[in-house]
Design an enzyme around this catalytic site. Structure first.
Site, PDB file in Angstrom:
ATOM      1  N   HIS A   4       0.900  -1.048  -0.051  1.00  0.00           N
ATOM      2  CA  HIS A   4       0.092  -0.015   0.029  1.00  0.00           C
ATOM      3  C   HIS A   4       0.824   1.222   0.088  1.00  0.00           C
ATOM      4  O   HIS A   4       1.934   1.080   0.623  1.00  0.00           O
ATOM      5  CB  HIS A   4      -0.885   0.010   1.308  1.00  0.00           C
ATOM      6  CG  HIS A   4      -2.179   1.115   1.200  1.00  0.00           C
ATOM      7  ND1 HIS A   4      -2.014   2.077   1.177  1.00  0.00           N
ATOM      8  CD2 HIS A   4      -3.172   0.650   0.653  1.00  0.00           C
ATOM      9  CE1 HIS A   4      -3.064   2.827   1.266  1.00  0.00           C
ATOM     10  NE2 HIS A   4      -3.997   1.846   0.764  1.00  0.00           N
ATOM     11  N   GLU A  45      -7.894  -5.411  -0.049  1.00  0.00           N
ATOM     12  CA  GLU A  45      -8.324  -5.809  -1.273  1.00  0.00           C
ATOM     13  C   GLU A  45      -8.099  -7.193  -1.245  1.00  0.00           C
ATOM     14  O   GLU A  45      -9.114  -8.158  -1.870  1.00  0.00           O
ATOM     15  CB  GLU A  45      -7.560  -5.629  -2.641  1.00  0.00           C
ATOM     16  CG  GLU A  45      -7.651  -4.062  -2.875  1.00  0.00           C
ATOM     17  CD  GLU A  45      -9.105  -3.511  -3.146  1.00  0.00           C
ATOM     18  OE1 GLU A  45     -10.108  -4.095  -2.596  1.00  0.00           O
ATOM     19  OE2 GLU A  45      -9.030  -2.634  -4.306  1.00  0.00           O
TER      20      GLU A  45
END
Ligand code: ACO
Length: 376
Positions: free
Chosen positions: A259, A314
């Site tokens: 991320h 996700e």
């Protein structure tokens, strides 16, 4: 090259992804990547999920964005009416969406909405999402679209329109928790896109269509589908380590990990993990996914010792939406169905700022003077 041009080039190289550049002030959400903390409209994300449903969260965001009456509106009724209005547009979803991905079909659908109308455009956009996503998913299977039930909440009605029968209370609760959790997330790529478009005064529909286009990419909202593809490609426990090592050796990115902002575990992954546990009862697929997650983290940490890479939301989004029998292709559109709450709020915030977003670039091509020197 002059000293000045070298300095400018160096500055460009350190901000190619605009890391750490503050592009807006917002009252909508705060992402603390070091602490792994997400605050949306003043609530820690886990508390928000417990205290508010998707409609209430949307109202909180719109109120924070400057709509003082948003939390006094009957949002459930307003969104129900907006879904009914959107369903009237569904037959105009042209046959040309066939052959497109579902996200591209949704992009076409949203373009049918006008910025002008009797109902506020943000309500019409939020209401249209579940209607179009369900209609597109059914169309992909050759099934007719199902009309909305305005008395239901967004999550319940979406699942009903998708399947043709009511979902269970546990399923509705899980989808609603997912939707609340992903309503907003700082200056992510799609939200930034929405704000750039809003800053040109192009209108909310254009800003939301643009945001959806940014969300589509696999480095942003398009990751969950490939997460499921990865689990399927690995297939067996014996294949976990060799498969992951081979992908990393090829320089491929493992979907669902890493991320830009979080350097620790994404707090949203824990909310989804809890929901997916309730839905699946820790079934075989979930156990396998957990083994893949652990092996992937070990492999990534070994290959990038200086970088803190952790699981992003996700990964568990994929498992949660799969447990809800949402088709792989519809996962990114379902993300958009929730994130539209944040996009519309950011558009309102940006429109209030009133100044066009217009950064600079550094030209690194030749100048006429350089060509003359090269010839000499
Ligand atoms: N698999 C393999 N390597 C990775 C991964 C990954 N998932 N993530 C980062 N890396 C590597 C990068 O290639 C980079 O290597 P390099 O220094 O040799 O070039 C290094 O780790 C550092 O990367 P970052 O600077 O931390 O990553 P960046 O901020 O550029 O990208 C991103 C973040 C796009 C999310 C990235 O981690 C990625 O591609 N992940 C996979 C896709 C994914 O899961 N996307 C969903 C994100 S969540 C969301 O948008 C809702």
């Amino acid at each position: 090259m002059t000293d000045m041009r070298m300095v400018r080039k160096e500055a460009e190289a350190t901000s190619s992804g605009l890391d750490k550049i503050v592009a807006a002030e917002t009252r909508l959400s705060d992402v603390d990547g070091e602490a792994g903390r997400l605050v949306i409209a003043g609530f820690d994300v886990a508390d928000l999920v417990t205290a508010h449903d998707f409609e209430e969260t949307t109202a909180l965001l719109w109120k924070a964005a400057g709509l003082p009456d948003a939390d006094r509106t009957d949002m459930k009724a307003a969104m129900g009416a907006a879904r009914v209005e959107a369903f009237a547009l569904a037959p105009r979803l042209p046959a040309s969406v066939d052959g497109l991905t579902m996200t591209e079909g949704l992009r076409t659908g949203l373009s049918l909405i006008s910025d002008e109308g009797t109902r506020p455009v943000q309500q019409r956009l939020v209401g249209a999402m579940p209607v179009f996503v369900a209609a597109l998913a059914r169309r992909a299977k050759g099934q007719a679209a199902i009309a909305p039930d305005p008395a239901l909440g967004q999550a319940a009605d979406f699942l009903r329109m998708l399947r043709g029968e009511p979902a269970t209370a546990a399923e509705i609760e899980a989808l609603d928790a997912y939707m609340v959790t992903v309503t907003d997330h700082g200056m992510n790529a799609s939200t930034f896109t929405a704000r750039v478009i809003a800053s040109t005064r192009a209108g909310m529909v254009s800003a939301v269509v643009g945001a959806l286009c940014a969300l589509k990419g696999p480095l942003h909202g398009g990751a969950p589908g490939p997460v499921l593809d990865m689990l399927d490609a690995i297939g067996t426990r014996e294949n976990i380590e060799p498969w992951l090592k081979a992908e990393i050796a090829k320089g491929e990115r493992l979907m669902g990990f890493g991320h830009r902002v979080y350097r620790v575990r994404d707090p949203r992954a824990d909310v989804f993990n809890k929901a997916v546990m309730t839905l699946t009862n820790g079934n075989e697929r979930l156990q396998f996914a957990r083994e893949v997650e652990a092996a992937a983290l070990t492999a990534l940490r070994a290959s990038k010792p200086g970088t803190r890479i952790d699981t992003n939301m996700e990964y568990y989004t994929a498992l949660l939406l799969e447990a809800l029998n949402i088709p792989n292709e519809a996962i990114t559109p379902v993300f958009a169905m929730a994130r539209v709450a944040g996009w519309t709020a950011h558009v309102m915030e940006q429109e209030r700022v009133g100044r066009i977003i217009r950064p600079q670039s550094v030209y690194v091509g030749p100048f006429p003077h350089d060509k003359d020197s090269a010839a000499a």
